[in-house]
Design an enzyme around this catalytic site. Structure first.
Site, PDB file in Angstrom:
ATOM      1  N   CYS A   1      -5.476   2.080   5.358  1.00  0.00           N
ATOM      2  CA  CYS A   1      -6.180   0.590   6.129  1.00  0.00           C
ATOM      3  C   CYS A   1      -5.749  -0.095   7.035  1.00  0.00           C
ATOM      4  O   CYS A   1      -5.282   0.175   7.294  1.00  0.00           O
ATOM      5  CB  CYS A   1      -6.411  -0.744   4.884  1.00  0.00           C
TER       6      CYS A   1
ATOM      7  N   GLU B   1       0.990   3.687   2.213  1.00  0.00           N
ATOM      8  CA  GLU B   1       1.278   4.144   3.622  1.00  0.00           C
ATOM      9  C   GLU B   1       2.180   3.475   3.494  1.00  0.00           C
ATOM     10  O   GLU B   1       3.147   3.427   4.248  1.00  0.00           O
ATOM     11  CB  GLU B   1      -0.039   4.446   4.402  1.00  0.00           C
TER      12      GLU B   1
ATOM     13  N   HIS C   1       0.842  -1.458   0.153  1.00  0.00           N
ATOM     14  CA  HIS C   1       0.198   0.244   0.271  1.00  0.00           C
ATOM     15  C   HIS C   1       1.125   1.137   0.510  1.00  0.00           C
ATOM     16  O   HIS C   1       2.137   1.318   0.841  1.00  0.00           O
ATOM     17  CB  HIS C   1      -1.154  -0.409   1.696  1.00  0.00           C
TER      18      HIS C   1
ATOM     19  N   CYS D   1      -2.431  -0.560   7.192  1.00  0.00           N
ATOM     20  CA  CYS D   1      -1.367   0.412   7.378  1.00  0.00           C
ATOM     21  C   CYS D   1      -1.245   1.653   8.242  1.00  0.00           C
ATOM     22  O   CYS D   1       0.213   1.663   9.334  1.00  0.00           O
ATOM     23  CB  CYS D   1      -1.310   1.543   6.332  1.00  0.00           C
TER      24      CYS D   1
HETATM   25  N1  LIG Z   1      -5.412   3.072   1.871  1.00  0.00           N
HETATM   26  C1  LIG Z   1      -4.944   2.565   0.911  1.00  0.00           C
HETATM   27  N2  LIG Z   1      -3.663   2.438   0.737  1.00  0.00           N
HETATM   28  C2  LIG Z   1      -3.280   2.356  -0.864  1.00  0.00           C
HETATM   29  O1  LIG Z   1      -2.471   1.785  -1.700  1.00  0.00           O
HETATM   30  N3  LIG Z   1      -4.689   1.153  -0.876  1.00  0.00           N
HETATM   31  C3  LIG Z   1      -4.301   0.025  -2.608  1.00  0.00           C
HETATM   32  C4  LIG Z   1      -4.206  -1.096  -2.319  1.00  0.00           C
HETATM   33  C5  LIG Z   1      -5.004  -1.644  -3.576  1.00  0.00           C
HETATM   34  O2  LIG Z   1      -3.826  -1.240  -4.961  1.00  0.00           O
HETATM   35  C6  LIG Z   1      -5.404  -0.201  -4.369  1.00  0.00           C
HETATM   36  C7  LIG Z   1      -7.377  -0.555  -4.207  1.00  0.00           C
HETATM   37  O3  LIG Z   1      -7.276  -1.013  -2.827  1.00  0.00           O
HETATM   38  P1  LIG Z   1      -8.618  -1.848  -2.624  1.00  0.00           P
HETATM   39  O4  LIG Z   1      -9.843  -1.146  -2.805  1.00  0.00           O
HETATM   40  O5  LIG Z   1      -8.633  -2.692  -3.483  1.00  0.00           O
HETATM   41  O6  LIG Z   1      -8.339  -2.923  -0.971  1.00  0.00           O
HETATM   42  O7  LIG Z   1      -5.253   0.896  -3.702  1.00  0.00           O
HETATM   43  C8  LIG Z   1      -5.644   0.785  -0.303  1.00  0.00           C
HETATM   44  C9  LIG Z   1      -6.088   1.755  -0.078  1.00  0.00           C
HETATM   45  C10 LIG Z   1      -7.783   1.207   1.212  1.00  0.00           C
HETATM   46  O8  LIG Z   1      -7.636   1.118   2.049  1.00  0.00           O
HETATM   47 ZN   LIG Z   2      -2.781  -0.169   3.973  1.00  0.00          ZN
END
Ligand SMILES: Nc1nc(=O)n([C@H]2C[C@H](O)[C@@H](COP(=O)(O)O)O2)cc1CO
Ligand SMILES: [Zn+2]
Length: 175
Positions: free
Chosen positions: A105, A81, A79, A108
């Site tokens: 999330c 973060e 991710h 993170c």
């Molecule tokens: N805060 C976040 N930072 C992130 O970098 N992501 C990333 C994980 C995936 O590559 C993409 C979509 O997340 P997801 O909807 O599949 O879970 O974004 C997702 C979130 C959401 O929690």
């Molecule tokens: Zn995360």
């Protein structure tokens, strides 16, 4: 002559997070994050992507089968973060703020707390992830880490960031 026309600090840091997000290869969602020390110095930037050495062109990594960890993208993507923390160029991160394009999330959040970041500023929050967001919120509250939306903190910066996000979205074609 002095130029009084400049962007707010919050706009600059969320802007850096958005620019980092523009490097992400995730077709579903591009996220970015920027960590800033109490002295307004940037100490880390990241976006969501595969770990170094894992080939972005290998379709195996981008599969969507959440019932099988081997075939789920969630097993592989780092991710934004997390990457910002891992990429940081100055330590410690105690007392820092992390600007994130999306509400962090729980995984993170664990890292954010453990490295001593004291404030999270986010741009978007997905309503359908209510329970996941609540888990993040509980840990942040218990650990004494402040979390606020850019919209609530600085409405002009949120508006500016949304426009920048739109511009980036329409202008990124592998340039
Ligand atoms: N805060 C976040 N930072 C992130 O970098 N992501 C990333 C994980 C995936 O590559 C993409 C979509 O997340 P997801 O909807 O599949 O879970 O974004 C997702 C979130 C959401 O929690
Ligand atoms: Zn995360």
């Amino acid at each position: 002559m002095k130029n009084d026309s400049l962007i707010h600090w919050h706009s600059m840091f969320m802007g850096v997070a958005l620019l980092a997000a523009a490097r992400s290869k995730d077709a579903r969602k591009r996220n970015g994050a920027c960590i800033v020390g109490p002295d307004n110095k940037i100490s880390g930037v990241g976006y969501n992507g595969l770990p170094r050495g894992c080939d972005d062109h290998d379709e195996h990594y981008w599969q969507d089968d959440d019932s099988d960890p081997l075939n789920s993208r969630h097993s592989y993507i780092v991710h934004a973060e997390q990457n910002a923390i891992l990429n940081c160029t100055s330590l410690p991160l105690h007392g820092s703020t992390i600007y994130a394009t999306q509400y962090p999330c729980p995984r993170c959040v664990q890292s954010i707390i453990q490295v001593g970041i004291k404030r999270v500023v986010y741009l978007d929050k997905k309503a359908h992830q209510e329970r996941v967001n609540a888990a993040s919120e509980k840990m942040l509250a218990d650990a004494g880490v402040e979390i606020e939306s850019l919209q609530a903190l600085q409405p002009e910066s949120a508006e500016w960031s949304a426009e920048l996000a739109q511009f980036i979205e329409t202008s990124t074609t592998n340039r």
